[in-house]
Write an enzyme that holds these catalytic residues in place. Structure first.
Site, PDB file in Angstrom:
ATOM      1  N   ARG A   1       0.800  -1.218   0.000  1.00 20.07           N
ATOM      2  CA  ARG A   1       0.000   0.000   0.000  1.00 20.07           C
ATOM      3  C   ARG A   1       0.840   1.278   0.000  1.00 20.07           C
ATOM      4  NH1 ARG A   1      -4.839  -0.330   4.153  1.00 20.07           N
ATOM      5  NH2 ARG A   1      -3.069  -0.793   5.448  1.00 20.07           N
TER       6      ARG A   1
ATOM      7  N   LYS B   1       3.183 -18.514   6.809  1.00 20.66           N
ATOM      8  CA  LYS B   1       2.424 -18.763   8.029  1.00 20.66           C
ATOM      9  C   LYS B   1       2.118 -17.442   8.729  1.00 20.66           C
ATOM     10  CE  LYS B   1       4.643 -19.613  11.941  1.00 20.66           C
ATOM     11  NZ  LYS B   1       5.549 -18.652  12.591  1.00 20.66           N
TER      12      LYS B   1
ATOM     13  N   HIS C   1       9.681 -22.111   6.556  1.00 25.67           N
ATOM     14  CA  HIS C   1      11.090 -21.915   6.219  1.00 25.67           C
ATOM     15  C   HIS C   1      12.019 -22.943   6.870  1.00 25.67           C
ATOM     16  CE1 HIS C   1      11.299 -19.627  10.013  1.00 25.67           C
ATOM     17  NE2 HIS C   1      12.606 -19.735   9.939  1.00 25.67           N
TER      18      HIS C   1
ATOM     19  N   LYS D   1      15.916 -25.250   5.578  1.00 26.97           N
ATOM     20  CA  LYS D   1      17.214 -25.240   6.266  1.00 26.97           C
ATOM     21  C   LYS D   1      18.032 -26.440   5.802  1.00 26.97           C
ATOM     22  CE  LYS D   1      15.612 -22.747  10.367  1.00 26.97           C
ATOM     23  NZ  LYS D   1      16.392 -21.525  10.515  1.00 26.97           N
TER      24      LYS D   1
ATOM     25  N   GLU E   1      15.228 -20.269  21.384  1.00 25.28           N
ATOM     26  CA  GLU E   1      15.623 -18.953  20.903  1.00 25.28           C
ATOM     27  C   GLU E   1      16.075 -18.102  22.083  1.00 25.28           C
ATOM     28  OE1 GLU E   1      13.270 -17.378  17.372  1.00 25.28           O
ATOM     29  OE2 GLU E   1      11.735 -18.277  18.618  1.00 25.28           O
TER      30      GLU E   1
ATOM     31  N   ASP F   1       2.896 -20.696  17.133  1.00 24.69           N
ATOM     32  CA  ASP F   1       3.967 -20.033  16.391  1.00 24.69           C
ATOM     33  C   ASP F   1       5.050 -21.018  15.926  1.00 24.69           C
ATOM     34  OD1 ASP F   1       5.299 -17.628  15.451  1.00 24.69           O
ATOM     35  OD2 ASP F   1       6.736 -17.895  17.077  1.00 24.69           O
TER      36      ASP F   1
ATOM     37  N   HIS G   1       6.793 -25.531  12.305  1.00 26.90           N
ATOM     38  CA  HIS G   1       8.206 -25.940  12.231  1.00 26.90           C
ATOM     39  C   HIS G   1       8.503 -27.265  12.953  1.00 26.90           C
ATOM     40  CE1 HIS G   1       8.454 -21.953  10.750  1.00 26.90           C
ATOM     41  NE2 HIS G   1       8.623 -21.330  11.887  1.00 26.90           N
TER      42      HIS G   1
END
Ligand code: BG6
Length: 491
Positions: free
Chosen positions: A51, A150, A180, A184, A218, A237, A242
């Site tokens: 936009r 996602k 993704h 890997k 993480e 998430d 994953h």
């Protein structure tokens, strides 16, 4: 040593959300690398669409800044960046009105025979609107594909609706649902390890494997994504996509070929065999956590609620699950899963622990015999480690020692490890769906996750606090220790 690069057909990649965070951090740098490595054929264009009212020139400037900011040290090359920016175009479009669509059509008509890929790096709420506009403006050729990021839904019913909406416009073979993690290097290597070696497959079952651990830890916190994350949580998430994908590749039967349908059929069977977790057993098999203030490698960090700026929230930033697969191969083998934000370090790995030897011939003085472990490290330091018992060298009698055959891909191949998006973006152009999620897979994953979410709601299972910079709540340690096992020490 580097593999041979096979150029793909000329393409037009239209990135909706082209001036957004994903395009800036991942997509533009990944495409730049593919150009440098000689994978593009001319004429190839990348068209940003969103936009924001940008000109082609302003978009090129944005992309150049993105490359400077997000490429690793030494990867930015002025001449290559100029060449890259020269293939960039920009069209301001509005997903909900007709603004900009004629201009986009005009631009795309210049390359009618090329592969055409629409990448939806936008909120899922407008996937349907964009798909419809693409169809209404007759932008679909017989070489068109659509890529969706996602989250594909936030539960089964919203995922069904989303798939339905996109499916009204595109055929399944045109839809690339990206995860993704599948791009890997080590994840793809999992297939090589299992199916290109005679060594492991005969042992890859409940007769020889004691348990499997999948850790995706993480060190980062919310990274400015509170708005999304607080409505999602770690289960939606990370686990629904994953981690379940990693579990599927670890547990699936040998597909007949690496053909996309054959691989995805096998993954689907695993998802369908997962033992249900619901209100009746959710407290026994899952742990939810939320980080409190603590420390990361860079110093003191806020707790989750402080990051939300005073909010109240029962969203989990950590989850541990004991999963089981109800089939012949895996009966009785637990798959322990854990993932979380603000953990002690960034590490993703799959650890396969083999059963103890049935009988020892050695004297107690020889020392303890550890169970063999195969460790598949996704990040950082991608590689594979196999632990083995050996005799301690020297004349001191028979003393046993646990050592590792350790292969770091970076050291062994001395090659740049490509980002997952590089491989996946090119697979879209090549129309290879092996590393993308099929509709039924996404839905099967939600069918397992939904009852866990509902179970938490019904039982009122709340989040357990853990200090940022640790390995999660103590209840997660208890989850595995109850079974006489421990989490693999990732250090
Ligand atoms: C994304 C999640 O899909 O994956 C993020 O939405 C997470 O919350 C990210 O940080 C992790 O990806 P990677 O490749 O850095 O392990």
């Amino acid at each position: 040593m580097s593999s041979q690069i096979i150029p793909v057909d000329p393409f037009d990649y239209v990135v909706f959300g082209g001036s957004g965070d994903l395009a800036e951090r991942k997509l533009l740098p990944a495409l730049y690398h593919r150009q440098i490595e000689g994978q593009f054929s001319e004429p190839t264009r990348i068209i940003g669409a969103s936009r924001s009212a940008l000109s082609h020139e302003e978009y090129r400037k944005f992309a150049d800044e993105a490359l400077k900011k997000h490429l690793k040290k030494g990867e930015y090359d002025k001449a290559e960046a100029e060449k890259f920016c020269a293939r960039l175009y920009y069209v301001p479009v509005d997903a909900r009105s007709d603004g900009g669509w004629d201009q986009l059509k005009k631009l795309l008509d210049e390359g009618k025979d090329r592969v055409r890929a629409f990448y939806l790096a936008v909120a899922p709420g407008i996937f349907g609107d964009i798909s419809k506009k693409i169809a209404d403006h007759k932008l679909i050729t017989n070489r068109t594909r659509i890529v969706v990021e996602k989250p594909i839904g936030r539960d089964l019913s919203s995922a069904l609706l989303l798939n339905e909406t996109i499916g009204k416009v595109f055929k399944e073979e045109q839809i690339f649902r990206i995860d993704h993690y599948l791009g890997k290097e080590t994840v793809q290597n999992l297939m090589a390890l299992r199916f290109a070696n005679a060594l492991y497959e005969p042992l890859w079952n409940a007769n020889y494997i004691d348990h499997v651990q999948i850790t995706v830890a993480e060190a980062v916190g919310l990274e400015g994504r509170a708005g999304y994350y607080d409505t999602a949580g770690a289960l939606r998430d990370m686990v629904q996509n994953h981690i379940l994908q990693l579990l599927c590749l670890t547990a699936m039967e040998v597909p007949n070929t690496v053909d996309s349908e054959a691989v995805r059929d096998e993954k689907l069977k695993v998802l369908r065999s997962l033992k249900p977790i619901d209100a009746s057993n959710v407290e026994q098999f899952t742990v939810r956590g939320q980080y409190r203030a603590g420390a990361s490698t860079s110093g003191p960090v806020k707790g989750y609620l402080e990051e939300l700026e005073g909010g109240v929230s029962n969203t989990e930033t950590f989850v541990a699950i004991k999963a089981e697969i109800n089939n012949w191969r895996w009966a009785g083998v637990p798959f322990y899963i854990r993932t979380g934000k603000r953990l002690s370090q960034r590490v993703s790995e799959i650890v396969i622990t083999f059963k103890p030897i049935p009988h020892t011939i050695f004297e107690p003085a020889a020392g303890r015999i550890s169970q063999n472990q195969l460790m598949i490290r996704l990040q950082p330091d991608e590689g594979v480690k196999q632990s083995l018992m050996i005799k301690d060298p020297g004349p001191g009698g028979m003393r046993l020692r646990n050592v590792s055959l350790d292969m770091s891909f970076a050291e062994s191949f001395n090659a740049r490890s490509p980002d997952a998006y590089e491989r996946l973006l090119m697979d879209v152009v090549r129309s290879n769906q092996t590393l993308f999620m099929r509709r039924d897979e996404v839905e099967a994953a939600w069918r397992w996750v939904d009852p866990i979410l509902k179970g938490w709601e019904e039982t009122g299972q709340s989040v357990q606090g853990y200090t940022a910079g640790t390995w999660g709540p103590s209840q997660a340690i208890a989850l595995i220790e109850r079974d006489g096992r421990t989490w693999h020490d990732t250090l």
